[in-house]
Motif scaffolding. Structure first.
Motif, mmCIF file in Angstrom:
data_model
loop_
_atom_site.group_PDB
_atom_site.id
_atom_site.type_symbol
_atom_site.label_atom_id
_atom_site.label_comp_id
_atom_site.label_asym_id
_atom_site.label_seq_id
_atom_site.Cartn_x
_atom_site.Cartn_y
_atom_site.Cartn_z
ATOM 1 N N ALA A 6 0.840 -1.190 0.000
ATOM 2 C CA ALA A 6 0.000 0.000 0.000
ATOM 3 C C ALA A 6 0.875 1.240 0.000
ATOM 4 O O ALA A 6 1.793 1.372 0.798
ATOM 5 N N ASN A 7 0.608 2.143 -0.926
ATOM 6 C CA ASN A 7 1.294 3.428 -0.908
ATOM 7 C C ASN A 7 0.363 4.527 -0.414
ATOM 8 O O ASN A 7 0.741 5.686 -0.329
ATOM 9 N N ARG A 8 -0.868 4.128 -0.091
ATOM 10 C CA ARG A 8 -1.860 5.066 0.424
ATOM 11 C C ARG A 8 -2.747 4.308 1.407
ATOM 12 O O ARG A 8 -3.170 3.188 1.124
ATOM 13 N N VAL A 9 -3.007 4.915 2.557
ATOM 14 C CA VAL A 9 -3.871 4.299 3.558
ATOM 15 C C VAL A 9 -4.883 5.318 4.069
ATOM 16 O O VAL A 9 -4.654 6.522 4.005
ATOM 17 N N LEU A 10 -5.981 4.800 4.559
ATOM 18 C CA LEU A 10 -7.004 5.612 5.205
ATOM 19 C C LEU A 10 -6.943 5.340 6.697
ATOM 20 O O LEU A 10 -6.955 4.178 7.119
ATOM 21 N N MET A 11 -6.858 6.397 7.470
ATOM 22 C CA MET A 11 -6.898 6.265 8.927
ATOM 23 C C MET A 11 -8.082 7.066 9.449
ATOM 24 O O MET A 11 -8.386 8.136 8.936
ATOM 25 N N VAL A 12 -8.727 6.521 10.472
ATOM 26 C CA VAL A 12 -9.805 7.231 11.154
ATOM 27 C C VAL A 12 -9.329 7.496 12.570
ATOM 28 O O VAL A 12 -9.066 6.555 13.328
ATOM 29 N N ARG A 13 -9.184 8.777 12.904
ATOM 30 C CA ARG A 13 -8.739 9.142 14.254
ATOM 31 C C ARG A 13 -9.843 8.813 15.249
ATOM 32 O O ARG A 13 -10.983 9.214 15.080
ATOM 33 N N PRO A 14 -9.494 8.101 16.311
ATOM 34 C CA PRO A 14 -10.521 7.701 17.282
ATOM 35 C C PRO A 14 -11.011 8.873 18.130
ATOM 36 O O PRO A 14 -10.233 9.707 18.568
#
Length: 176
Positions: A6-14
């Motif tokens: 993966a060169n791109r990821v999605l993160m969701v801040r808790p």
């Protein structure tokens, strides 16, 4: 087999990370007596992970967990979006039927649109219709994949049901 990373990821801040009463009964890894400091620690770890990924050259798309306006409507598992969606080298985006109502609330149209734009999605496999029938398949929480052999491994449970598993395997050209 070509290896891909993966060169791109999605993160969701808790914003409400912690024990989830809706999922505790079917998650042996979850502690119902989580420390009150768990949210603070999760937020710190999220910031450090984001920084580390960026330093490694990964493009990080970050969203904040959306709090539902209704009292008590939180999504303590929102920082794990890999359970409600996956992307695939074929250009496919898969949306999964989550067992818990709090997990279903995590699937926001703006996140889906962002992912579709970010990874050039050409096809969507939307399995969420199975939730209406009480059947679930929770993404990477349900599936272990041998991509080279094109085999999906899954243990049937309340979160991993035969119907959506069969549909996923058929659509992905994978044996189970």
């Amino acid at each position: 087999m070509e290896r891909t990373f993966a060169n791109r990821v999605l993160m969701v801040r808790p914003a409400s990370f912690g024990a989830n009463a809706e999922t505790a009964a079917s998650n042996v890894f979850q502690s119902t007596d989580a420390s009150p400091d768990a949210l603070f620690a999760a937020r710190g770890e999220s910031v450090e992970l984001e920084r580390g990924l960026r330093d490694a050259g990964v493009d990080v798309l970050v969203f904040d967990e959306e709090r539902d306006a209704r009292e008590g409507a939180v999504s303590p598992d929102a920082c794990f979006p890999n359970n409600w969606f996956t992307t695939h080298a074929s250009g496919r985006l898969v949306l999964y039927p989550m067992e818990s109502p709090s997990r279903r609330r995590e699937i926001r149209s703006e996140l889906v649109d962002l992912v579709m734009d970010a990874v050039d999605v050409r096809e969507v496999l939307d399995l969420r219709h199975w939730a209406e029938r009480g059947r679930f398949l929770e993404g990477t929480g349900s599936l272990v994949l041998d991509r080279e052999a094109k085999v999906a491994f899954a243990a049937l449970s309340s979160r991993t049901c035969e119907g959506p598993l069969a549909e996923w395997c058929d659509a992905m050209g994978t044996e189970r």
